[in-house]
Design a protein around this motif. Structure first.
Motif, PDB file in Angstrom:
ATOM      1  N   ALA A 113       0.806  -1.218   0.000  1.00 42.53           N
ATOM      2  CA  ALA A 113       0.000   0.000   0.000  1.00 42.53           C
ATOM      3  C   ALA A 113       0.842   1.273   0.000  1.00 42.53           C
ATOM      4  N   GLU A 114       2.166   1.149  -0.026  1.00 37.85           N
ATOM      5  CA  GLU A 114       3.022   2.338  -0.054  1.00 37.85           C
ATOM      6  C   GLU A 114       2.978   2.991  -1.428  1.00 37.85           C
ATOM      7  N   ALA A 115       2.896   4.321  -1.443  1.00 37.09           N
ATOM      8  CA  ALA A 115       2.902   5.078  -2.694  1.00 37.09           C
ATOM      9  C   ALA A 115       4.317   5.541  -3.008  1.00 37.09           C
ATOM     10  N   PHE A 116       4.675   5.481  -4.288  1.00 37.56           N
ATOM     11  CA  PHE A 116       6.001   5.938  -4.706  1.00 37.56           C
ATOM     12  C   PHE A 116       5.958   6.287  -6.184  1.00 37.56           C
ATOM     13  N   ASP A 117       7.028   6.916  -6.666  1.00 38.66           N
ATOM     14  CA  ASP A 117       7.104   7.320  -8.067  1.00 38.66           C
ATOM     15  C   ASP A 117       7.562   6.139  -8.918  1.00 38.66           C
ATOM     16  N   VAL A 118       6.776   5.816  -9.932  1.00 36.05           N
ATOM     17  CA  VAL A 118       7.074   4.679 -10.804  1.00 36.05           C
ATOM     18  C   VAL A 118       7.490   5.205 -12.173  1.00 36.05           C
ATOM     19  N   PRO A 119       8.676   4.856 -12.652  1.00 38.84           N
ATOM     20  CA  PRO A 119       9.114   5.317 -13.981  1.00 38.84           C
ATOM     21  C   PRO A 119       8.180   4.816 -15.081  1.00 38.84           C
ATOM     22  N   GLU A 120       7.956   5.646 -16.082  1.00 33.41           N
ATOM     23  CA  GLU A 120       7.066   5.266 -17.175  1.00 33.41           C
ATOM     24  C   GLU A 120       7.568   4.027 -17.906  1.00 33.41           C
ATOM     25  N   GLU A 121       8.890   3.895 -18.016  1.00 34.93           N
ATOM     26  CA  GLU A 121       9.427   2.754 -18.760  1.00 34.93           C
ATOM     27  C   GLU A 121       9.130   1.422 -18.068  1.00 34.93           C
ATOM     28  N   PHE A 122       8.939   1.449 -16.755  1.00 35.09           N
ATOM     29  CA  PHE A 122       8.598   0.219 -16.045  1.00 35.09           C
ATOM     30  C   PHE A 122       7.204  -0.261 -16.429  1.00 35.09           C
ATOM     31  N   LEU A 123       6.320   0.676 -16.751  1.00 39.28           N
ATOM     32  CA  LEU A 123       4.936   0.343 -17.072  1.00 39.28           C
ATOM     33  C   LEU A 123       4.686   0.248 -18.574  1.00 39.28           C
ATOM     34  N   ALA A 124       5.742   0.337 -19.367  1.00 39.77           N
ATOM     35  CA  ALA A 124       5.590   0.224 -20.820  1.00 39.77           C
ATOM     36  C   ALA A 124       5.440  -1.246 -21.221  1.00 39.77           C
ATOM     37  N   GLU A 125       4.856  -1.480 -22.391  1.00 38.39           N
ATOM     38  CA  GLU A 125       4.728  -2.854 -22.877  1.00 38.39           C
ATOM     39  C   GLU A 125       6.113  -3.468 -23.084  1.00 38.39           C
ATOM     40  N   ARG A 126       6.209  -4.737 -22.738  1.00 34.82           N
ATOM     41  CA  ARG A 126       7.488  -5.442 -22.868  1.00 34.82           C
ATOM     42  C   ARG A 126       7.239  -6.826 -23.440  1.00 34.82           C
ATOM     43  N   GLU A 127       8.096  -7.219 -24.358  1.00 35.01           N
ATOM     44  CA  GLU A 127       7.997  -8.543 -24.965  1.00 35.01           C
ATOM     45  C   GLU A 127       9.132  -9.430 -24.471  1.00 35.01           C
ATOM     46  N   TRP A 128       8.768 -10.644 -24.095  1.00 33.84           N
ATOM     47  CA  TRP A 128       9.733 -11.650 -23.666  1.00 33.84           C
ATOM     48  C   TRP A 128       9.742 -12.744 -24.727  1.00 33.84           C
ATOM     49  N   ARG A 129      10.816 -12.819 -25.475  1.00 28.54           N
ATOM     50  CA  ARG A 129      10.901 -13.806 -26.551  1.00 28.54           C
ATOM     51  C   ARG A 129      11.321 -15.157 -25.975  1.00 28.54           C
ATOM     52  N   ILE A 130      10.523 -16.167 -26.269  1.00 31.22           N
ATOM     53  CA  ILE A 130      10.803 -17.512 -25.768  1.00 31.22           C
ATOM     54  C   ILE A 130      11.854 -18.167 -26.653  1.00 31.22           C
ATOM     55  N   ARG A 131      12.973 -18.515 -26.055  1.00 30.34           N
ATOM     56  CA  ARG A 131      14.079 -19.111 -26.798  1.00 30.34           C
ATOM     57  C   ARG A 131      13.818 -20.596 -27.034  1.00 30.34           C
ATOM     58  N   ARG A 132      14.024 -21.021 -28.263  1.00 31.10           N
ATOM     59  CA  ARG A 132      13.924 -22.441 -28.601  1.00 31.10           C
ATOM     60  C   ARG A 132      15.141 -22.810 -29.451  1.00 31.10           C
ATOM     61  N   PRO A 133      16.317 -22.891 -28.831  1.00 31.31           N
ATOM     62  CA  PRO A 133      17.543 -23.175 -29.600  1.00 31.31           C
ATOM     63  C   PRO A 133      17.512 -24.572 -30.208  1.00 31.31           C
ATOM     64  N   ASP A 134      18.085 -24.686 -31.409  1.00 25.89           N
ATOM     65  CA  ASP A 134      18.165 -25.982 -32.079  1.00 25.89           C
ATOM     66  C   ASP A 134      19.188 -26.881 -31.382  1.00 25.89           C
ATOM     67  N   ALA A 135      18.987 -28.170 -31.530  1.00 28.61           N
ATOM     68  CA  ALA A 135      19.933 -29.128 -30.962  1.00 28.61           C
ATOM     69  C   ALA A 135      21.249 -29.091 -31.733  1.00 28.61           C
ATOM     70  N   ASP A 136      22.319 -29.475 -31.062  1.00 28.56           N
ATOM     71  CA  ASP A 136      23.630 -29.518 -31.698  1.00 28.56           C
ATOM     72  C   ASP A 136      23.661 -30.604 -32.774  1.00 28.56           C
ATOM     73  N   ASP A 137      24.239 -30.289 -33.931  1.00 30.18           N
ATOM     74  CA  ASP A 137      24.263 -31.238 -35.054  1.00 30.18           C
ATOM     75  C   ASP A 137      24.985 -32.532 -34.688  1.00 30.18           C
ATOM     76  N   ASP A 138      26.082 -32.428 -33.946  1.00 30.24           N
ATOM     77  CA  ASP A 138      26.825 -33.632 -33.559  1.00 30.24           C
ATOM     78  C   ASP A 138      25.994 -34.516 -32.635  1.00 30.24           C
ATOM     79  N   ASP A 139      25.250 -33.895 -31.715  1.00 30.69           N
ATOM     80  CA  ASP A 139      24.394 -34.676 -30.819  1.00 30.69           C
ATOM     81  C   ASP A 139      23.311 -35.414 -31.605  1.00 30.69           C
ATOM     82  N   ILE A 140      22.742 -34.735 -32.597  1.00 30.01           N
ATOM     83  CA  ILE A 140      21.709 -35.368 -33.423  1.00 30.01           C
ATOM     84  C   ILE A 140      22.297 -36.540 -34.205  1.00 30.01           C
TER      85      ILE A 140
END
Length: 246
Positions: A195-222
């Motif tokens: 419940a504490e009030a404080f100043d929040v930077p606008e950039e904290f409340l901006a839209e943000r995208e988190w890209r989900i990493r799906r790295p390929d398997a190593d060719d030698d392992d395959i």
């Protein structure tokens, strides 16, 4: 704005981007919040959710539950259904309300499924001490019920000051959206700090995208795996749940 209001608005602006077959799928990371309100969160997260419900119900939909453990299992199931692109946040009061999430935290972490837990905590200032349902340990007053989440979470933090909100949630959501590290992310919110009030930077409340990493398997392992299968007389492949997210 208050810490709780900043949390709700911040979570409403977080998105995952998952590229599958050359197509980008953009989803809200936290499409809603489960919650059961008591003295630990009604004046903080509860007030914030109510305010945004009146302003625009789509900002952060709220779903009332009857049991915290059931809510955590619902969130984990939803994360599995959405290929870990989305999950729910869960707000609880302190004491038993928080500890009811422990089984769900273990479920999420052991199965590498994302869930965001926001258990309330005792007063950071200790202005009111003890409070109702506080765990009172005579040898360490900094221990609360929420410390039980530490071994069950992939990320744990306690926001004892409003300024700690920024790093806690950025690091927490980084873990939440990392396929290799994901699991239960627990951010403990003391009831007075909510419940504490404080100043929040606008950039904290901006839209943000988190890209989900799906790295390929190593060719030698395959190549080695293929060679082992070809040389086997009766090959048997046991594939874990991770193949669903590859």
């Amino acid at each position: 704005m208050t810490v709780a209001q900043a949390v709700v608005e911040y979570l409403s602006k977080q998105y995952t981007v998952d590229t599958v077959g050359g197509v980008d799928y953009r989803e809200r990371l936290i499409p809603g919040t489960f919650g059961i309100f008591g003295h630990g969160n009604v004046a903080g997260v509860g007030q914030a959710l109510k305010q945004y419900q009146q302003l625009d119900p789509t900002i952060m939909p709220y779903y009332q539950g009857r049991n915290e453990q059931a809510q955590s299992h619902q969130a984990v199931g939803y994360a599995r259904h959405t290929r870990r692109r989305q999950t729910f946040a869960i707000s609880t009061s302190i004491g038993p309300g928080s500890s009811n999430l422990l089984t769900g935290a273990a479920l999420a972490t052991t199965n590498r499924l994302p869930v965001l837990l926001l258990p309330s905590d005792t007063f950071a200032t200790r202005a009111a001490d003890p409070v109702l349902q506080q765990l009172e340990q005579p040898y360490a007053y900094d221990i609360t019920v929420n410390d039980a989440f530490r071994p069950l979470s992939k990320f744990f933090d306690r926001v004892n000051r409003p300024e700690q909100l920024f790093s806690a949630f950025h690091h927490g959501l980084r873990v939440l959206t990392d396929p290799a590290e994901t699991g239960s992310v627990t951010i403990s919110l003391p009831q007075d700090v909510q419940a504490e009030a404080f100043d929040v930077p606008e950039e904290f409340l901006a839209e943000r995208e988190w890209r989900i990493r799906r790295p390929d398997a190593d060719d030698d392992d395959i190549a080695r795996a293929a060679a082992a299968i070809r040389s086997a007389k009766r090959p048997l492949i046991i594939a874990g749940g991770g193949v669903l997210y590859a």
